[in-house]
Enzyme design. Structure first.
Site, PDB file in Angstrom:
ATOM      1  N   ASP A   1       0.838  -1.198   0.000  1.00 49.13           N
ATOM      2  CA  ASP A   1       0.000   0.000   0.000  1.00 49.13           C
ATOM      3  C   ASP A   1       0.872   1.247   0.000  1.00 49.13           C
ATOM      4  O   ASP A   1       2.032   1.225   0.430  1.00 49.13           O
ATOM      5  CB  ASP A   1      -0.905   0.013   1.237  1.00 49.13           C
ATOM      6  CG  ASP A   1      -1.898  -1.137   1.228  1.00 49.13           C
ATOM      7  OD1 ASP A   1      -2.257  -1.593   0.127  1.00 49.13           O
ATOM      8  OD2 ASP A   1      -2.297  -1.579   2.326  1.00 49.13           O
ATOM      9  N   ARG A   2       0.306   2.326  -0.448  1.00 47.49           N
ATOM     10  CA  ARG A   2       1.062   3.582  -0.540  1.00 47.49           C
ATOM     11  C   ARG A   2       1.725   3.982   0.781  1.00 47.49           C
ATOM     12  O   ARG A   2       2.902   4.338   0.795  1.00 47.49           O
ATOM     13  CB  ARG A   2       0.137   4.703  -1.029  1.00 47.49           C
ATOM     14  CG  ARG A   2       0.825   6.052  -1.117  1.00 47.49           C
ATOM     15  CD  ARG A   2      -0.095   7.109  -1.683  1.00 47.49           C
ATOM     16  NE  ARG A   2       0.588   8.391  -1.821  1.00 47.49           N
ATOM     17  CZ  ARG A   2       0.065   9.465  -2.389  1.00 47.49           C
ATOM     18  NH1 ARG A   2      -1.157   9.405  -2.897  1.00 47.49           N
ATOM     19  NH2 ARG A   2       0.747  10.584  -2.469  1.00 47.49           N
TER      20      ARG A   2
END
Length: 529
Positions: free
Chosen positions: A318-319
């Site tokens: 995930d970012r």
């Protein structure tokens, strides 16, 4: 050139735009000659018989040159087949045993601009001085009648010394331009430029169009944007990504990089939440930080190794998550590594700081880790099985933490569901990750702890090496005479039970983990006094 051809040239010039380029790219000459052409792919009609040999790097004399004294010299190149034969530095040149002696790494640097800013010419096609024969091609030169019907020759007004641009491309490189549709498509993409002046200057100031005519003495160039190739070339004036990506491990088949928090993996499609990042993605950064694989040709090894157009990550983070990401550099490695993640053979470890002290899970149905400190969460997500193993590493006091505590935990996902670790810790253990704006319930405690971002890092990964477990790779491993090798924080070793060559990579936690916990604990102690 005849006066008739000059009239053809004048009648076609007003159709073509002329733009002086200031874009540049650096590359090293692949032979000891000082001729500008020796640094580029000079394709002529007599290259047709050469097949993939026209894309070899480093050879200064074509193997068939001695067989035909009347043949044009084919100077091998750095940029023939640009998608497969670019370089990152001197050490990454792809050379055969016969080619090593003729490479001059200290050769002068030559720059050839394209027709637009930041475009450079990577392939050259030299028109035969005698033109293209109408029939009965010789010395490997294709004739007009070989590729075109009499009706086409009449309709397109094809002559030995006067052909359309698309026809010239088909005659010079039939493998890349097998049809007129293919050639015209590349032309419309503004990838073809033309040099009509002295060939020794190689000044490409005319952008090719479908209606453009080609004459003897012309040089056709294939241009592309600088820095857009598989691997960036040292010295190319491209805009580097605004973040650093440390390389934990790298060889010619794969790499493991340390993704910083806040960096997206790739640019999402239109309308998706992942869009709008342009080149500020991990996928865009990979070609500029990794070295070029020396296995640039098809089926170089027994395992059929070949390059992918650009490095491909095998799994995603995930970012806001930082940590290790596995990257494949060949198609064989892509397949092998992807299967390991699909079959859950790859073992990943995460570290996270959670809000409060996680409660013991009562949903445990199995415990595959031989330690009493480990707990297992077996809690389905989205209707699918989801299993996470976790244990407490450290607990500190906190003024804003739940029950006055923050906990550093180690997590081992056994499945790969969407936001699995974040949802398991928040929903099952009632201890959401610090900085998790999606699952921290947005209570007063969570809001006060959001300032430093999400505290989740993939710090360890273990999987099978994609090459050393193949037949040829196994032989190479045995010939090295060792059971393990250390590369920085990465260990390559044989599994004691199966003998499989494993790769185990680790990385230190981001500094913010230690500083955040130290700061929270110190403030809690200070205000308690």
């Amino acid at each position: 050139m005849t006066s008739e051809n000059n009239q053809w040239r004048q009648s076609s010039h007003h159709h073509c735009c002329s733009i002086i380029s200031i874009g540049v790219i650096l590359f090293r000459l692949a032979s000891t000659t000082s001729n500008v052409a020796s640094a580029f792919s000079f394709h002529s009609a007599n290259d047709v018989k050469l097949g993939k040999q026209t894309g070899r790097i480093g050879s200064s004399i074509h193997p068939l040159e001695e067989a035909g004294k009347n043949r044009h010299r084919h100077n091998t190149i750095l940029f023939s087949q640009p998608d497969r034969y670019t370089i990152a530095d001197d050490e990454s040149l792809s050379l055969s045993h016969e080619e090593i002696d003729v490479v001059d790494h200290d050769a002068p640097i030559k720059i050839i601009n394209g027709t637009a800013d930041k475009f450079i010419v990577t392939e050259l096609y030299n028109i035969p001085p005698e033109g293209f024969p109408e029939a009965n091609g010789k010395d490997g030169i294709l004739s007009l009648s070989t590729l075109f019907t009499p009706d086409d020759i009449t309709r397109l007004r094809l002559e030995p010394r006067n052909v359309t641009l698309s026809a010239a491309l088909m005659l010079l490189d039939p493998e890349k331009y097998p049809t007129q549709s293919r050639a015209r498509k590349v032309i419309r993409q503004k990838s073809i430029c033309i040099c009509r002046s002295d060939a020794s200057t190689l000044k490409f100031d005319e952008l090719g169009k479908v209606i453009t005519r080609i004459y003897t003495g012309d040089v056709i160039g294939f241009q592309r944007r600088a820095g857009s190739d598989y691997y960036a070339i040292e010295g190319v004036p491209f805009r580097p990504p605004p973040f650093e990506v440390p390389i934990v491990y790298e060889d010619d088949r794969m790499a493991i990089v340390n993704k910083p928090a806040g960096v997206v993996m790739y640019q999402g499609g239109r309308g998706s939440s992942g869009g709008g990042h342009g080149r500020d993605t991990l996928l865009s950064a990979l070609p500029f930080i990794l070295k070029h694989s020396k296995f640039a040709d098809v089926e170089v090894n027994d395992d059929g190794t070949q390059n992918v157009r650009r490095p491909q990550f095998i799994h995603r983070l995930d970012r806001p998550t930082s940590g290790l990401v596995v990257v494949a550099k060949t198609k064989a490695a892509t397949t092998h590594l992807s299967q390991q993640f699909e079959l859950r053979k790859a073992r990943k470890t995460y570290m996270a700081i959670v809000n409060g002290y996680p409660k013991q899970s009562t949903t445990s149905q199995e415990n595959t880790v031989s330690s009493l400190d480990w707990n297992t969460i077996d809690y389905d997500l989205d209707g699918k099985s989801a299993i996470t193993e976790w244990r407490v590493i450290k607990t500190v006091k906190s003024l804003h933490g739940r029950d006055g505590q923050l906990t550093l935990v180690e997590l081992k996902p056994k499945t790969g569901r969407y936001h699995q670790l974040r949802r398991h810790m928040a929903w099952v253990c009632n201890s959401p990750l610090v900085g998790d704006t999606t699952y921290d319930e947005a209570d007063d405690s969570a809001l006060r702890l959001r300032k430093r971002g999400l505290f989740l890092c993939s710090n360890e990964i273990e999987l099978e090496h994609p090459y050393y477990n193949t037949e040829s790779g196994r032989k190479e491993w045995i010939d090295m005479g060792c059971r393990e090798m250390v590369h920085g924080d990465t260990l390559l070793c044989e599994d004691e039970d199966t003998g499989t060559v494993m790769i185990k990579a680790t990385t230190e936690l981001p500094q913010k983990f230690e500083s955040f916990m130290h700061h929270e604990n110190a403030r809690a102690i200070k205000f308690a006094e």
